[in-house]
Design a protein around this motif. Structure first.
Motif, PDB file in Angstrom:
ATOM      1  N   PRO A 187       0.787  -1.225   0.000  1.00 30.65           N
ATOM      2  CA  PRO A 187       0.000   0.000   0.000  1.00 30.65           C
ATOM      3  C   PRO A 187       0.826   1.286   0.000  1.00 30.65           C
ATOM      4  N   ILE A 188       2.082   1.251   0.440  1.00 29.02           N
ATOM      5  CA  ILE A 188       2.904   2.466   0.485  1.00 29.02           C
ATOM      6  C   ILE A 188       4.347   2.108   0.153  1.00 29.02           C
ATOM      7  N   GLU A 189       5.003   2.968  -0.630  1.00 26.94           N
ATOM      8  CA  GLU A 189       6.409   2.751  -0.940  1.00 26.94           C
ATOM      9  C   GLU A 189       7.112   4.067  -1.223  1.00 26.94           C
ATOM     10  N   MET A 190       8.424   4.074  -0.972  1.00 22.44           N
ATOM     11  CA  MET A 190       9.242   5.251  -1.233  1.00 22.44           C
ATOM     12  C   MET A 190       9.784   5.192  -2.649  1.00 22.44           C
ATOM     13  N   ILE A 191       9.809   6.336  -3.309  1.00 22.65           N
ATOM     14  CA  ILE A 191      10.352   6.428  -4.657  1.00 22.65           C
ATOM     15  C   ILE A 191      11.534   7.397  -4.608  1.00 22.65           C
ATOM     16  N   GLY A 192      12.657   6.971  -5.145  1.00 25.25           N
ATOM     17  CA  GLY A 192      13.812   7.851  -5.267  1.00 25.25           C
ATOM     18  C   GLY A 192      14.833   7.746  -4.160  1.00 25.25           C
ATOM     19  N   LEU A 193      14.691   6.803  -3.244  1.00 28.10           N
ATOM     20  CA  LEU A 193      15.671   6.651  -2.164  1.00 28.10           C
ATOM     21  C   LEU A 193      16.883   5.886  -2.682  1.00 28.10           C
ATOM     22  N   SER A 194      18.055   6.501  -2.579  1.00 28.51           N
ATOM     23  CA  SER A 194      19.297   5.850  -2.978  1.00 28.51           C
ATOM     24  C   SER A 194      19.914   5.152  -1.775  1.00 28.51           C
ATOM     25  N   LYS A 195      20.820   4.254  -2.020  1.00 24.02           N
ATOM     26  CA  LYS A 195      21.509   3.545  -0.933  1.00 24.02           C
ATOM     27  C   LYS A 195      22.594   4.405  -0.314  1.00 24.02           C
ATOM     28  N   GLN A 196      23.126   5.380  -1.107  1.00 23.35           N
ATOM     29  CA  GLN A 196      24.242   6.159  -0.616  1.00 23.35           C
ATOM     30  C   GLN A 196      24.131   7.604  -1.103  1.00 23.35           C
ATOM     31  N   TYR A 197      24.489   8.547  -0.213  1.00 21.28           N
ATOM     32  CA  TYR A 197      24.499   9.975  -0.524  1.00 21.28           C
ATOM     33  C   TYR A 197      25.824  10.568  -0.056  1.00 21.28           C
ATOM     34  N   THR A 198      26.172  11.733  -0.600  1.00 17.27           N
ATOM     35  CA  THR A 198      27.312  12.478  -0.093  1.00 17.27           C
ATOM     36  C   THR A 198      26.792  13.499   0.914  1.00 17.27           C
ATOM     37  N   THR A 199      27.707  14.137   1.656  1.00 17.81           N
ATOM     38  CA  THR A 199      27.290  15.103   2.672  1.00 17.81           C
ATOM     39  C   THR A 199      26.690  16.371   2.075  1.00 17.81           C
ATOM     40  N   SER A 200      26.875  16.606   0.780  1.00 13.67           N
ATOM     41  CA  SER A 200      26.299  17.799   0.150  1.00 13.67           C
ATOM     42  C   SER A 200      25.087  17.469  -0.722  1.00 13.67           C
ATOM     43  N   GLU A 201      24.782  16.196  -0.880  1.00  6.97           N
ATOM     44  CA  GLU A 201      23.684  15.756  -1.737  1.00  6.97           C
ATOM     45  C   GLU A 201      22.399  15.619  -0.922  1.00  6.97           C
ATOM     46  N   PRO A 202      21.293  16.208  -1.392  1.00  9.40           N
ATOM     47  CA  PRO A 202      20.048  16.103  -0.619  1.00  9.40           C
ATOM     48  C   PRO A 202      19.374  14.741  -0.776  1.00  9.40           C
TER      49      PRO A 202
END
Length: 154
Positions: free
Chosen positions: A53-68
């Motif tokens: 019924p609910i899911e996240m779209i666009g979540l990456s496994k890894q980000y940098t400290t300046s990346e939102p």
């Protein structure tokens, strides 16, 4: 004579079931892109593989400290067509709340089931580490659904 009936009625079907089950499982695992995964899945994996019924779209496994960290939420349950959306990011190490956002009175536009409507969730996390993000939708009838995912910041 009674032991012969016990063998035929109880033991023989168990033996045939094990042989038949092994043959079917072996055949399935021989097909490409198939695997035997007996460990429980996380919510984010369930959301990506099955109709939940609910899911996240666009979540990456890894980000940098300046990346939102930017996500949208997709809701496939019509009883949640209007409600409040809460997105919370926790530190996985200390289980502390890093940030929480609320999007109130989120009603789907016709044909679209992604929220927040007319707004975006975007957070920059400047401290490297492992984090958990939890998304919860509370309907007008006070029912709720949620999902979670994990990511790291380097």
């Amino acid at each position: 004579m009674a032991t012969k009936h016990v063998l035929i009625v109880f033991v023989l079907p168990v033996i045939f079931s094990i042989i038949f089950g092994s043959a079917v499982l072996s055949d399935i695992l021989q097909k490409p892109d198939r695997e035997l995964n007996i460990w429980p899945m996380s919510y984010s994996e369930i959301g990506s593989r099955y109709n939940v019924p609910i899911e996240m779209i666009g979540l990456s496994k890894q980000y940098t400290t300046s990346e939102p960290v930017e996500i949208q939420v997709k809701v496939d349950d019509s009883s949640f067509s209007c409600g409040d959306l809460y997105i919370t990011i926790y530190s996985s190490v200390k289980d502390d709340v890093i940030t929480q956002s609320g999007f109130f009175e989120q009603c789907f536009e016709s044909g679209s089931k992604t929220i927040p409507v007319g707004d975006t969730f975007s957070e920059v996390i400047s401290t490297p580490g492992s984090y958990e993000i939890v998304v919860e939708m509370v309907s007008r009838q006070l029912k709720n659904i949620s999902t979670k995912g994990t990511f790291t910041v380097k």
